[in-house]
Scaffold this motif. Sequence first.
Motif, mmCIF file in Angstrom:
data_model
loop_
_atom_site.group_PDB
_atom_site.id
_atom_site.type_symbol
_atom_site.label_atom_id
_atom_site.label_comp_id
_atom_site.label_asym_id
_atom_site.label_seq_id
_atom_site.Cartn_x
_atom_site.Cartn_y
_atom_site.Cartn_z
ATOM 1 N N TYR A 144 0.818 -1.219 0.000
ATOM 2 C CA TYR A 144 0.000 0.000 0.000
ATOM 3 C C TYR A 144 0.851 1.268 0.000
ATOM 4 N N ILE A 145 2.116 1.117 -0.363
ATOM 5 C CA ILE A 145 3.034 2.258 -0.412
ATOM 6 C C ILE A 145 3.614 2.344 -1.823
ATOM 7 N N SER A 146 3.469 3.493 -2.464
ATOM 8 C CA SER A 146 4.032 3.660 -3.803
ATOM 9 C C SER A 146 5.552 3.695 -3.713
ATOM 10 N N GLU A 147 6.203 3.449 -4.847
ATOM 11 C CA GLU A 147 7.670 3.457 -4.867
ATOM 12 C C GLU A 147 8.219 4.822 -4.480
ATOM 13 N N ASP A 148 7.553 5.889 -4.936
ATOM 14 C CA ASP A 148 8.008 7.236 -4.587
ATOM 15 C C ASP A 148 7.916 7.475 -3.084
ATOM 16 N N ASP A 149 6.775 7.078 -2.497
ATOM 17 C CA ASP A 149 6.620 7.266 -1.051
ATOM 18 C C ASP A 149 7.569 6.360 -0.272
ATOM 19 N N LEU A 150 7.802 5.148 -0.791
ATOM 20 C CA LEU A 150 8.751 4.247 -0.132
ATOM 21 C C LEU A 150 10.142 4.866 -0.133
ATOM 22 N N ASN A 151 10.527 5.454 -1.242
ATOM 23 C CA ASN A 151 11.839 6.108 -1.314
ATOM 24 C C ASN A 151 11.928 7.276 -0.348
ATOM 25 N N THR A 152 10.808 7.996 -0.191
ATOM 26 C CA THR A 152 10.789 9.106 0.770
ATOM 27 C C THR A 152 10.980 8.592 2.195
ATOM 28 N N ILE A 153 10.311 7.496 2.524
ATOM 29 C CA ILE A 153 10.440 6.894 3.856
ATOM 30 C C ILE A 153 11.874 6.425 4.091
ATOM 31 N N LEU A 154 12.442 5.749 3.108
ATOM 32 C CA LEU A 154 13.810 5.256 3.233
ATOM 33 C C LEU A 154 14.792 6.405 3.422
ATOM 34 N N SER A 155 14.586 7.458 2.659
ATOM 35 C CA SER A 155 15.464 8.625 2.764
ATOM 36 C C SER A 155 15.335 9.299 4.122
ATOM 37 N N THR A 156 14.099 9.414 4.600
ATOM 38 C CA THR A 156 13.860 10.074 5.889
ATOM 39 C C THR A 156 14.489 9.289 7.044
ATOM 40 N N TYR A 157 14.335 7.969 7.006
ATOM 41 C CA TYR A 157 14.865 7.125 8.084
ATOM 42 C C TYR A 157 16.335 6.749 7.882
ATOM 43 N N GLY A 158 16.844 6.965 6.682
ATOM 44 C CA GLY A 158 18.242 6.651 6.413
ATOM 45 C C GLY A 158 18.520 5.167 6.274
ATOM 46 N N TYR A 159 17.555 4.423 5.706
ATOM 47 C CA TYR A 159 17.710 2.985 5.537
ATOM 48 C C TYR A 159 17.652 2.591 4.068
ATOM 49 N N THR A 160 18.348 1.509 3.744
ATOM 50 C CA THR A 160 18.144 0.833 2.470
ATOM 51 C C THR A 160 17.197 -0.337 2.727
ATOM 52 N N MET A 161 16.677 -0.953 1.679
ATOM 53 C CA MET A 161 15.804 -2.109 1.849
ATOM 54 C C MET A 161 16.574 -3.272 2.480
ATOM 55 N N GLU A 162 17.843 -3.399 2.121
ATOM 56 C CA GLU A 162 18.671 -4.457 2.699
ATOM 57 C C GLU A 162 18.840 -4.264 4.207
ATOM 58 N N GLU A 163 19.002 -3.022 4.619
ATOM 59 C CA GLU A 163 19.154 -2.737 6.054
ATOM 60 C C GLU A 163 17.847 -2.975 6.802
ATOM 61 N N LEU A 164 16.720 -2.656 6.159
ATOM 62 C CA LEU A 164 15.421 -2.923 6.789
ATOM 63 C C LEU A 164 15.182 -4.426 6.920
ATOM 64 N N ALA A 165 15.691 -5.208 5.973
ATOM 65 C CA ALA A 165 15.567 -6.664 6.068
ATOM 66 C C ALA A 165 16.251 -7.170 7.329
ATOM 67 N N VAL A 166 17.392 -6.583 7.661
ATOM 68 C CA VAL A 166 18.115 -6.962 8.885
ATOM 69 C C VAL A 166 17.318 -6.549 10.119
ATOM 70 N N LYS A 167 16.739 -5.351 10.086
ATOM 71 C CA LYS A 167 15.943 -4.875 11.225
ATOM 72 C C LYS A 167 14.694 -5.740 11.419
ATOM 73 N N TYR A 168 14.121 -6.212 10.324
ATOM 74 C CA TYR A 168 12.960 -7.099 10.410
ATOM 75 C C TYR A 168 13.345 -8.404 11.122
#
Length: 247
Positions: A104-128
Amino acid sequence: MKKVLTSMLISIMSAALLTGCASDAETVIGDSVLSDTTEEISEETPVASEEVATSEETSIEEVEEAVIYSADEVMAHIDSLITQYQYNDPEHIKALVIAANLDYISEDDLNTILSTYGYTMEELAVKYDECILDNGEAHQQTFDFRQGNIDTLTDENTYKYRITLNAVMMNETDAENARWYDGILYQSAHSGTNRKDIEKFREYILGIKGNELNVAARVCYSYTWGVFYNQLTYIDYLDNPFVVHNK
């Protein structure tokens, strides 16, 4: 330190899920214990119901027609959960919420979230992964305390104070479906797992096809399995949602 009884329980539950054997000796928790536990469950506590959760039935078309949440909405939801669940690492909450709502998150909004939190998808995988193991440890500690294996239980390791799948889902249908999985985890932590619910969960795991799942369903499966066993097990439909997204 995990005691012998705990190790025996994990072995028994593993056998119950993977083989479905029905002998009394392999029943995880007796009905009398379940009755005692149920008396302590408030109306706000998630309880596994008789109805089968249907999150895996969500089709691709339904996902595409669902409401898309903006970056601001997702981050506001995360902020509210960080305030509510003080015993969860805020970074783990971020990863769990983003994972549960990726559809339910567009790619643009996902990129905004990643940029705001300072995470890559790979780093979020580790946090998960960290989130699963952290909540899995609280689940284990609560069980050990209820079994008398340990003498004290801190609020931080009391499972009922930990975040729920229902809470992280922004889509109402996903949130309602998630309550069933929350019920399994709450009751098993409090020594009140109903064998019928465990067998249902096993049936879902054995009967589903990965390409039929939306992300919320993948999160329910991988998170519930991981917290239940307090270990990471990733295969197909149990895979880390961030890893699946990047494939």
